[in-house]
Write a protein that holds these residues in place. Sequence first.
Motif, mmCIF file in Angstrom:
data_model
loop_
_atom_site.group_PDB
_atom_site.id
_atom_site.type_symbol
_atom_site.label_atom_id
_atom_site.label_comp_id
_atom_site.label_asym_id
_atom_site.label_seq_id
_atom_site.Cartn_x
_atom_site.Cartn_y
_atom_site.Cartn_z
ATOM 1 N N ASN A 1 0.822 -1.211 0.000
ATOM 2 C CA ASN A 1 0.000 0.000 0.000
ATOM 3 C C ASN A 1 0.857 1.264 0.000
ATOM 4 N N ILE A 2 1.991 1.233 0.679
ATOM 5 C CA ILE A 2 2.904 2.381 0.663
ATOM 6 C C ILE A 2 3.484 2.572 -0.734
ATOM 7 N N VAL A 3 3.826 1.466 -1.388
ATOM 8 C CA VAL A 3 4.366 1.555 -2.753
ATOM 9 C C VAL A 3 3.295 2.074 -3.711
ATOM 10 N N LEU A 4 2.085 1.540 -3.607
ATOM 11 C CA LEU A 4 1.006 2.008 -4.481
ATOM 12 C C LEU A 4 0.739 3.502 -4.282
ATOM 13 N N ALA B 1 11.467 -2.802 -6.671
ATOM 14 C CA ALA B 1 10.489 -2.665 -7.752
ATOM 15 C C ALA B 1 10.084 -4.038 -8.284
ATOM 16 N N ASP B 2 11.058 -4.916 -8.475
ATOM 17 C CA ASP B 2 10.750 -6.272 -8.961
ATOM 18 C C ASP B 2 9.907 -7.036 -7.944
ATOM 19 N N ALA B 3 10.234 -6.912 -6.662
ATOM 20 C CA ALA B 3 9.467 -7.597 -5.610
ATOM 21 C C ALA B 3 8.032 -7.066 -5.570
ATOM 22 N N PHE B 4 7.885 -5.755 -5.704
ATOM 23 C CA PHE B 4 6.551 -5.160 -5.733
ATOM 24 C C PHE B 4 5.733 -5.712 -6.904
ATOM 25 N N LEU B 5 6.343 -5.755 -8.079
ATOM 26 C CA LEU B 5 5.639 -6.272 -9.256
ATOM 27 C C LEU B 5 5.246 -7.734 -9.077
ATOM 28 N N ASP B 6 6.116 -8.515 -8.460
ATOM 29 C CA ASP B 6 5.793 -9.922 -8.192
ATOM 30 C C ASP B 6 4.595 -10.044 -7.260
ATOM 31 N N VAL B 7 4.590 -9.265 -6.173
ATOM 32 C CA VAL B 7 3.478 -9.302 -5.212
ATOM 33 C C VAL B 7 2.195 -8.834 -5.870
ATOM 34 N N LEU B 8 2.265 -7.745 -6.623
ATOM 35 C CA LEU B 8 1.075 -7.226 -7.285
ATOM 36 C C LEU B 8 0.524 -8.230 -8.302
ATOM 37 N N THR B 9 1.403 -8.835 -9.078
ATOM 38 C CA THR B 9 0.983 -9.838 -10.054
ATOM 39 C C THR B 9 0.307 -11.015 -9.356
ATOM 40 N N LYS C 1 -3.566 -11.893 -10.026
ATOM 41 C CA LYS C 1 -3.657 -12.991 -10.983
ATOM 42 C C LYS C 1 -4.913 -13.817 -10.726
ATOM 43 N N CYS C 2 -5.574 -14.166 -11.793
ATOM 44 C CA CYS C 2 -6.766 -15.021 -11.692
ATOM 45 C C CYS C 2 -6.334 -16.472 -11.610
ATOM 46 N N ALA C 3 -7.077 -17.225 -10.832
ATOM 47 C CA ALA C 3 -6.777 -18.662 -10.718
ATOM 48 C C ALA C 3 -7.149 -19.349 -12.033
#
Length: 103
Positions: A4-7, A88-96, A100-102
């Motif tokens: 949430n802080i990153v967003l 940034a990469d870790a954030f993108l991984d968490v967000l993805t 992501k849809c099952a």
Amino acid sequence: MDINIVLSALANPVRLDILTWLKEPERHFPLQKDMAPPGGICVSHIREKTGLSQPTISLYLSTLSRAGLVSSQRVGQWTYYSYERETADAFLDVLTERLKCAP
């Protein structure tokens, strides 16, 4: 990392621009002085590129720093900011993962 802080840090278009520029500093900024850390950009160059006041840029960089997206290093009287690719990469991984849809 608090997603949430990153967003929140990325919600401002100028902060997002700064982060984008810092990701490829050689493309967006002039060469830095010899004493600059690798990939580091002096805050005065960032301020100049945005056209905003020093206090506003300092606040924006502080917000990006709190989010872990940039780091700073003081050299003499100058402060240099660098893009933090791992965060940034870790954030993108968490967000993805979260969006992501099952199958």
